[in-house]
Design a protein around this motif. Sequence first.
Motif, PDB file in Angstrom:
ATOM      1  N   SER A   1      -7.923 -16.653   0.175  1.00  0.00           N
ATOM      2  CA  SER A   1      -6.585 -17.186   0.498  1.00  0.00           C
ATOM      3  C   SER A   1      -5.696 -16.131   1.159  1.00  0.00           C
ATOM      4  O   SER A   1      -4.745 -16.469   1.863  1.00  0.00           O
ATOM      5  N   LEU A   2      -6.025 -14.850   0.952  1.00  0.00           N
ATOM      6  CA  LEU A   2      -5.221 -13.783   1.564  1.00  0.00           C
ATOM      7  C   LEU A   2      -5.559 -13.544   3.033  1.00  0.00           C
ATOM      8  O   LEU A   2      -4.784 -12.897   3.752  1.00  0.00           O
TER       9      LEU A   2
ATOM     10  N   ASP B   1      -3.781 -11.769   7.746  1.00  0.00           N
ATOM     11  CA  ASP B   1      -4.505 -11.596   9.009  1.00  0.00           C
ATOM     12  C   ASP B   1      -5.572 -10.502   8.904  1.00  0.00           C
ATOM     13  O   ASP B   1      -5.631  -9.588   9.730  1.00  0.00           O
TER      14      ASP B   1
ATOM     15  N   HIS C   1      -5.791 -15.389   5.871  1.00  0.00           N
ATOM     16  CA  HIS C   1      -4.871 -15.861   6.909  1.00  0.00           C
ATOM     17  C   HIS C   1      -3.478 -15.290   6.690  1.00  0.00           C
ATOM     18  O   HIS C   1      -2.808 -14.869   7.636  1.00  0.00           O
ATOM     19  N   ARG C   2      -3.085 -15.251   5.416  1.00  0.00           N
ATOM     20  CA  ARG C   2      -1.735 -14.762   5.088  1.00  0.00           C
ATOM     21  C   ARG C   2      -1.524 -13.340   5.615  1.00  0.00           C
ATOM     22  O   ARG C   2      -0.466 -13.006   6.146  1.00  0.00           O
TER      23      ARG C   2
END
Length: 212
Positions: free
Chosen positions: A195-196, A201, A198-199
Motif C-alpha cells: 500500500s505504500l 512512489d 503508490h503513496r
Amino acid sequence: MLVTIIGAGMMGRGIGTRVVAGGNEVELLDADVEKARVLASELAGQGAGGATGGTGGRVGGDVVVFALPYGAVVEAARQYGEQLAGKVVVDIANPVDFETMDALVTPPDSSSAEELAKAVPERTPVVKAFNTTFANTLVDGEVDGQRLDVLIAGDDDQAKNAVGRLVEAGGLRAIDVGPLRRARQLEQLGFLHISLQHRLDWGFRSAVKFLR
Ligand SMILES: NC(=O)c1ccc[n+]([C@@H]2O[C@H](COP(=O)([O-])OP(=O)(O)OC[C@H]3O[C@@H](n4cnc5c(N)ncnc54)[C@H](OP(=O)(O)O)[C@@H]3O)[C@@H](O)[C@H]2O)c1
C-alpha cells in the motif's frame, strides 16, 4: 536441493534467481509450458544451480513454492494432493483485496499460509516466506546495498531451517519469526508494504529490513 516453483511469473523469476544463485536446482511448473521453459533457460544461464521448466504434471522438489495468486493456491494444493506429502510447502501469497486495496481477503483469524496448511496432506509442513520481498528486489538480491531480509514463519523447525538454508545460500538473510500463525502479521506487513508503493512512489523497489 531441488526446489519446485509452481507459477512462472514475477515471483517465480525472483525466487528462482536466488535459488540458482545459491547453487540449488529449480523446477518451474506453469500451465503455460513455454513460459516455464523460457524462464528456466534464463535462470539456468545465471547461477551455479540448474533449472528446468514444464507443466504441472509431477512435482519433483523437496521444497515446493506456490508462486500463484492467493485465489489459486488452495485449489492448486488440492490438485497436487498426495504428491506434496512430506515435502516442505512454501506459501508466499499476499492475500490482498485488490479491488478495494483496503483489506485482506482471508478470514480475520487465519492467513493464506494457514488456509494452505488445511489443504495439504497430513504431516506436510507449510512455511510462510518471501511475502515481504518484492520480485524485482529478489532478482537483484539487495536494496541500497543491503541484503534482503526474508521473514519465515512455520510450526516445523526442520522445514523452516530448510527454507532458511536456501535463503542464506542465495545471499539473503533468513529471520525465523515464529509459528505459522505469525503469517497473519507477515501478510498484514506485506499488505502495508504494497500500500505504500503508490503513496511514496517507490515502484516496488523497497525492502522491509530489520536493523539494530
Ligand atoms: N510480485 C511481487 O513482488 C510479490 C511479492 C511478494 C509476494 N507475492 C505473491 O506471490 C504470488 C505470485 O505473484 P506474482 O507477482 O509472481 O504473480 P504473477 O507474475 O501474476 O505470476 C503468477 C503465475 O501464476 C499463474 N496463474 C495465475 N492464476 C493461476 C491459476 N488460477 N492457476 C494456475 N496458475 C495461475 C500465472 O499465469 P498467467 O500469467 O497465465 O495467468 C503466472 O504464471 C502472489 O500470491 C503474490 O501475492 C508477490
